[in-house]
Write a protein that holds these residues in place. Sequence first.
Motif, PDB file in Angstrom:
ATOM      1  N   GLN A 512       0.855  -1.194   0.000  1.00 12.13           N
ATOM      2  CA  GLN A 512       0.000   0.000   0.000  1.00 12.13           C
ATOM      3  C   GLN A 512       0.895   1.249   0.000  1.00 12.13           C
ATOM      4  O   GLN A 512       1.909   1.306   0.693  1.00 12.13           O
ATOM      5  N   ARG A 513       0.512   2.260  -0.793  1.00 13.04           N
ATOM      6  CA  ARG A 513       1.304   3.483  -0.897  1.00 13.04           C
ATOM      7  C   ARG A 513       0.372   4.692  -0.873  1.00 13.04           C
ATOM      8  O   ARG A 513      -0.844   4.537  -0.998  1.00 13.04           O
ATOM      9  N   ILE A 514       0.986   5.861  -0.708  1.00 10.58           N
ATOM     10  CA  ILE A 514       0.201   7.090  -0.747  1.00 10.58           C
ATOM     11  C   ILE A 514       0.870   8.098  -1.667  1.00 10.58           C
ATOM     12  O   ILE A 514       2.087   8.105  -1.820  1.00 10.58           O
ATOM     13  N   ASP A 515       0.033   8.928  -2.294  1.00 12.02           N
ATOM     14  CA  ASP A 515       0.515  10.111  -3.009  1.00 12.02           C
ATOM     15  C   ASP A 515       0.360  11.246  -2.007  1.00 12.02           C
ATOM     16  O   ASP A 515      -0.764  11.630  -1.654  1.00 12.02           O
ATOM     17  N   ALA A 516       1.500  11.784  -1.515  1.00 14.12           N
ATOM     18  CA  ALA A 516       1.404  12.659  -0.354  1.00 14.12           C
ATOM     19  C   ALA A 516       2.425  13.787  -0.376  1.00 14.12           C
ATOM     20  O   ALA A 516       3.402  13.759  -1.123  1.00 14.12           O
ATOM     21  N   VAL A 517       2.165  14.773   0.500  1.00 11.85           N
ATOM     22  CA  VAL A 517       3.100  15.858   0.806  1.00 11.85           C
ATOM     23  C   VAL A 517       3.398  15.782   2.292  1.00 11.85           C
ATOM     24  O   VAL A 517       2.469  15.710   3.107  1.00 11.85           O
ATOM     25  N   VAL A 518       4.677  15.766   2.642  1.00 15.56           N
ATOM     26  CA  VAL A 518       5.080  15.738   4.047  1.00 15.56           C
ATOM     27  C   VAL A 518       5.738  17.071   4.366  1.00 15.56           C
ATOM     28  O   VAL A 518       6.692  17.488   3.708  1.00 15.56           O
ATOM     29  N   ALA A 519       5.210  17.759   5.374  1.00 12.83           N
ATOM     30  CA  ALA A 519       5.790  19.021   5.831  1.00 12.83           C
ATOM     31  C   ALA A 519       6.558  18.752   7.121  1.00 12.83           C
ATOM     32  O   ALA A 519       6.049  18.097   8.034  1.00 12.83           O
ATOM     33  N   SER A 520       7.792  19.269   7.186  1.00 13.14           N
ATOM     34  CA  SER A 520       8.650  19.024   8.350  1.00 13.14           C
ATOM     35  C   SER A 520       9.129  20.347   8.931  1.00 13.14           C
ATOM     36  O   SER A 520       9.565  21.244   8.194  1.00 13.14           O
ATOM     37  N   SER A 521       9.056  20.445  10.264  1.00 17.96           N
ATOM     38  CA  SER A 521       9.504  21.660  10.943  1.00 17.96           C
ATOM     39  C   SER A 521       9.952  21.310  12.358  1.00 17.96           C
ATOM     40  O   SER A 521       9.519  20.303  12.930  1.00 17.96           O
ATOM     41  N   SER A 559       7.508  15.565  -1.291  1.00 22.90           N
ATOM     42  CA  SER A 559       6.281  15.092  -1.929  1.00 22.90           C
ATOM     43  C   SER A 559       6.581  13.939  -2.874  1.00 22.90           C
ATOM     44  O   SER A 559       7.707  13.767  -3.324  1.00 22.90           O
ATOM     45  N   GLY A 560       5.538  13.129  -3.166  1.00 23.00           N
ATOM     46  CA  GLY A 560       5.701  12.016  -4.098  1.00 23.00           C
ATOM     47  C   GLY A 560       4.926  10.795  -3.656  1.00 23.00           C
ATOM     48  O   GLY A 560       4.131  10.824  -2.711  1.00 23.00           O
ATOM     49  N   ILE A 561       5.166   9.669  -4.343  1.00 26.03           N
ATOM     50  CA  ILE A 561       4.555   8.395  -4.002  1.00 26.03           C
ATOM     51  C   ILE A 561       5.422   7.730  -2.940  1.00 26.03           C
ATOM     52  O   ILE A 561       6.626   7.543  -3.147  1.00 26.03           O
ATOM     53  N   MET A 562       4.828   7.343  -1.828  1.00 24.93           N
ATOM     54  CA  MET A 562       5.600   6.810  -0.704  1.00 24.93           C
ATOM     55  C   MET A 562       4.950   5.544  -0.160  1.00 24.93           C
ATOM     56  O   MET A 562       3.718   5.453  -0.096  1.00 24.93           O
ATOM     57  N   ASP A 563       5.801   4.586   0.256  1.00 25.07           N
ATOM     58  CA  ASP A 563       5.276   3.437   0.990  1.00 25.07           C
ATOM     59  C   ASP A 563       5.574   3.637   2.473  1.00 25.07           C
ATOM     60  O   ASP A 563       6.147   4.661   2.874  1.00 25.07           O
ATOM     61  N   ALA A 564       5.181   2.671   3.294  1.00 20.73           N
ATOM     62  CA  ALA A 564       5.295   2.834   4.748  1.00 20.73           C
ATOM     63  C   ALA A 564       6.735   2.982   5.214  1.00 20.73           C
ATOM     64  O   ALA A 564       6.987   3.493   6.316  1.00 20.73           O
ATOM     65  N   HIS A 566       9.082   4.789   3.736  1.00 14.43           N
ATOM     66  CA  HIS A 566       9.726   6.024   3.260  1.00 14.43           C
ATOM     67  C   HIS A 566      10.300   6.802   4.438  1.00 14.43           C
ATOM     68  O   HIS A 566       9.680   6.903   5.511  1.00 14.43           O
ATOM     69  N   GLN A 567      11.472   7.392   4.248  1.00 16.69           N
ATOM     70  CA  GLN A 567      12.190   8.050   5.336  1.00 16.69           C
ATOM     71  C   GLN A 567      11.425   9.246   5.898  1.00 16.69           C
ATOM     72  O   GLN A 567      11.629   9.626   7.057  1.00 16.69           O
ATOM     73  N   ALA A 568      10.535   9.853   5.101  1.00 18.81           N
ATOM     74  CA  ALA A 568       9.826  11.048   5.561  1.00 18.81           C
ATOM     75  C   ALA A 568       8.618  10.715   6.442  1.00 18.81           C
ATOM     76  O   ALA A 568       8.100  11.599   7.138  1.00 18.81           O
ATOM     77  N   LEU A 569       8.150   9.447   6.402  1.00 22.97           N
ATOM     78  CA  LEU A 569       6.914   9.083   7.100  1.00 22.97           C
ATOM     79  C   LEU A 569       7.194   8.509   8.487  1.00 22.97           C
ATOM     80  O   LEU A 569       8.069   7.655   8.648  1.00 22.97           O
ATOM     81  N   PRO A 570       6.442   8.943   9.492  1.00 20.88           N
ATOM     82  CA  PRO A 570       6.572   8.347  10.832  1.00 20.88           C
ATOM     83  C   PRO A 570       6.152   6.880  10.795  1.00 20.88           C
ATOM     84  O   PRO A 570       5.296   6.481  10.007  1.00 20.88           O
ATOM     85  N   LYS A 571       6.743   6.089  11.673  1.00 18.26           N
ATOM     86  CA  LYS A 571       6.451   4.653  11.687  1.00 18.26           C
ATOM     87  C   LYS A 571       4.992   4.363  12.039  1.00 18.26           C
ATOM     88  O   LYS A 571       4.399   3.392  11.570  1.00 18.26           O
ATOM     89  N   SER A 572       4.412   5.201  12.865  1.00 21.10           N
ATOM     90  CA  SER A 572       3.026   4.949  13.318  1.00 21.10           C
ATOM     91  C   SER A 572       1.970   5.581  12.415  1.00 21.10           C
ATOM     92  O   SER A 572       0.776   5.544  12.730  1.00 21.10           O
ATOM     93  N   PHE A 573       2.395   6.155  11.297  1.00 18.75           N
ATOM     94  CA  PHE A 573       1.456   6.858  10.427  1.00 18.75           C
ATOM     95  C   PHE A 573       0.435   5.898   9.809  1.00 18.75           C
ATOM     96  O   PHE A 573       0.791   4.826   9.310  1.00 18.75           O
ATOM     97  N   GLN A 574      -0.845   6.303   9.868  1.00 18.43           N
ATOM     98  CA  GLN A 574      -1.921   5.513   9.293  1.00 18.43           C
ATOM     99  C   GLN A 574      -2.303   6.074   7.922  1.00 18.43           C
ATOM    100  O   GLN A 574      -2.511   7.279   7.763  1.00 18.43           O
ATOM    101  N   PHE A 575      -2.390   5.172   6.929  1.00 20.71           N
ATOM    102  CA  PHE A 575      -2.699   5.615   5.568  1.00 20.71           C
ATOM    103  C   PHE A 575      -4.199   5.946   5.427  1.00 20.71           C
ATOM    104  O   PHE A 575      -5.046   5.054   5.460  1.00 20.71           O
ATOM    105  N   LEU A 598      -3.059   4.528  -2.401  1.00 16.49           N
ATOM    106  CA  LEU A 598      -2.953   3.529  -3.470  1.00 16.49           C
ATOM    107  C   LEU A 598      -2.956   2.147  -2.840  1.00 16.49           C
ATOM    108  O   LEU A 598      -2.074   1.819  -2.050  1.00 16.49           O
ATOM    109  N   PRO A 599      -3.947   1.318  -3.154  1.00 15.16           N
ATOM    110  CA  PRO A 599      -4.058   0.008  -2.491  1.00 15.16           C
ATOM    111  C   PRO A 599      -2.955  -0.956  -2.928  1.00 15.16           C
ATOM    112  O   PRO A 599      -2.234  -0.701  -3.891  1.00 15.16           O
ATOM    113  N   LYS A 600      -2.865  -2.056  -2.189  1.00 18.05           N
ATOM    114  CA  LYS A 600      -1.948  -3.126  -2.613  1.00 18.05           C
ATOM    115  C   LYS A 600      -2.324  -3.550  -4.029  1.00 18.05           C
ATOM    116  O   LYS A 600      -3.502  -3.698  -4.344  1.00 18.05           O
ATOM    117  N   THR A 601      -1.288  -3.712  -4.866  1.00 20.59           N
ATOM    118  CA  THR A 601      -1.536  -4.012  -6.276  1.00 20.59           C
ATOM    119  C   THR A 601      -0.752  -5.249  -6.697  1.00 20.59           C
ATOM    120  O   THR A 601       0.476  -5.284  -6.518  1.00 20.59           O
TER     121      THR A 601
END
Length: 650
Positions: A512-521, A559-564, A566-575, A598-601
């Motif tokens: 499973q993946r997401i098309d997302a924007v991650v903001a970091s501060s 930003s971009g297509i990311m799976d669980a 991906h270095q920008a995503l927290p481990k506990s993040f829910q899609f 994006l579901p498992k394909t």
Amino acid sequence: MQLRYKFTLILITLILSVKAQSVEKDVLFFVDNDPVYISEFLRVYNKNLDLVQDESQKDVDEYLTLFTNYKLKLKEARALGLHNKSTYKRELLNYRKQLAKSFMTDTKVTEAMVEEAYERISYEVKANHILVKVEENASPEDTLVAYNSILKFRNRALNEGFETVRKEVHNGKSVFGEELGYFSGFRMVYKFENAAFNTGVDEISKPFRTRFGYHIVHVLDKRKSRGERTVAHIMIVEKKGDSLAEKPKVRIQDIYKKINQGEDFEALAKQFSDDQSSASKGGLLKSFSGGQLGSQEFEDVAFGLNNIDDVSEPFQTKYGWHIVKLIGKKPIPTYEAIRPELEEKVKRDDRSKLIDEALYKSLKTKYGIDDKQPALDYFESILSEDYFKRTWRLPNGFTEDKPLVKIGEKQFLYKDFGNYLFEAQRRRGQKGSFKSIVLKKYEEFLHSNLVTYQEDNLENDNEEFAHIVNEYRDGLLLFDLMETTIWNVAKTDSVGIQDFYKTHKNKYVLPQRIDAVVASSSKQKVLKKVAKLLEKNMALDQIKTLVNSNDKVEVIFTSGIMDANHQALPKSFQFKKGISKVYKHNEAFVIVQTKEVLPKTPQTLEEAKGIVINDYQAFKEESWLKDLGNKYKIQINQDALNSIKTQIKK
């Protein structure tokens, strides 16, 4: 007499019986009728004990399974005649020759060369040079012209100044006047290195020759080696073909501002560095010394940082834009620590010629070869001017069967050296008197045959060498077997691969993946403001303009297509679609705007082909091993196995 005969027969039977029992006790298992001995198993097991990652392989029973499979494969390889292939024999011979070199060096001379090498790598020399090019096999006339030229340049340099002469005579063709910068041991050919290290600062060396021609060296400075540096870096590269991607220079400057604002370097590397091999480690790179990296700019910046935790300004190399942080400094390692590495370098370097000379001398002593060879007068007498024209022949009545020299058990005759002389005339550069030619060719002939004889008998002289050759012999055979029986077959068996894919289709799925924007501060408050702007579908450039300023970077977007993973995503993040809560991640705060989940394909066979082929190969090998087990009977000596387990526990 009959009683005596019966007694002798009984005694012989008892002796043979005891001997057979002893041999049987030494056998761990049979592959059909081929014995495999305890000693071999223990040697291989103990040798590999520290290398295996899988703890199950350290278990004797598990390792025995691997070992019996190994022997089954070797049995099959020989049954197929793979050991008779010319390519196999050639590769084994080449390896054996290469390995023999490491067992045939003079240890005292090698040690002296290694010690000298350590002294050389402990210092760096800064020098410039002038080179007059001349071929190694140039005529005496051309050689003399080159020598006279370099001598003239040296005399001028002593009077006019080296730099003035160097710049004037350089033409980039026959004469080179070059700035070399700083260099250490092994950076130049050995003769050049010798001249540079043996010439004082502000002095000009005497002319010397390398394979390139005649040189003079002007030594400008000598200093202690700078040792090793350990650094972390953040690297930003240009995303070619991505028109929306931010310019690397702009992005690296934003990251640099965040560092100056007090944000953690390692956390920023994890979030934003494009060097995937180091990003997850906070940008940490392996330690390196001068000249090791492919970028002089990077090295200069790294060695220019003086204090631990110092951070460089952004700079550009051919790889991208970087910021470097100094993690550690280490001086040259101790001699004992670096000795094995230096010895390998010495054996590959021009220094090896000195080691070879020492080897020839020791082999002459070992086999009782006298330096005087009276027969050379005879060979000198049969040479003629035809030798220089390459039309010389051994004369009629040549004394071919007379003994020339004996190496160990091998006797060489006049005809052996005569044929060598005949073949050698075909080489270019045959110059000099008949006496010097015969002497030189005899030395080549003797040295070559001394080394060959020692190599051929090395397995009898050295048990370790014999073991290594046997291991490589079996390993090479096994590689050929696997390539012909499993790997190549599995790759080309399109029907089998398709059937295997269909049977195991559920295994080959994109996560499973997401098309997302991650903001970091570094500030939670800032992200709350960013979240509101994202809800309004404001462009990222506009948000940056509102939140960041020229002096301060408060937020960076990924930003971009990311799976669980991906270095920008927290481990506990829910899609799920929408804007997430604020997460603490990599010592900063992040929010995620998920545009689409994006579901498992399921992957098509074409998409997953590499993994499918690997899995199919493993499946084929497992099935094949079962067939081999049925073809060749394995008989385990349980008493011997129990004995091994007892020995290992101790």
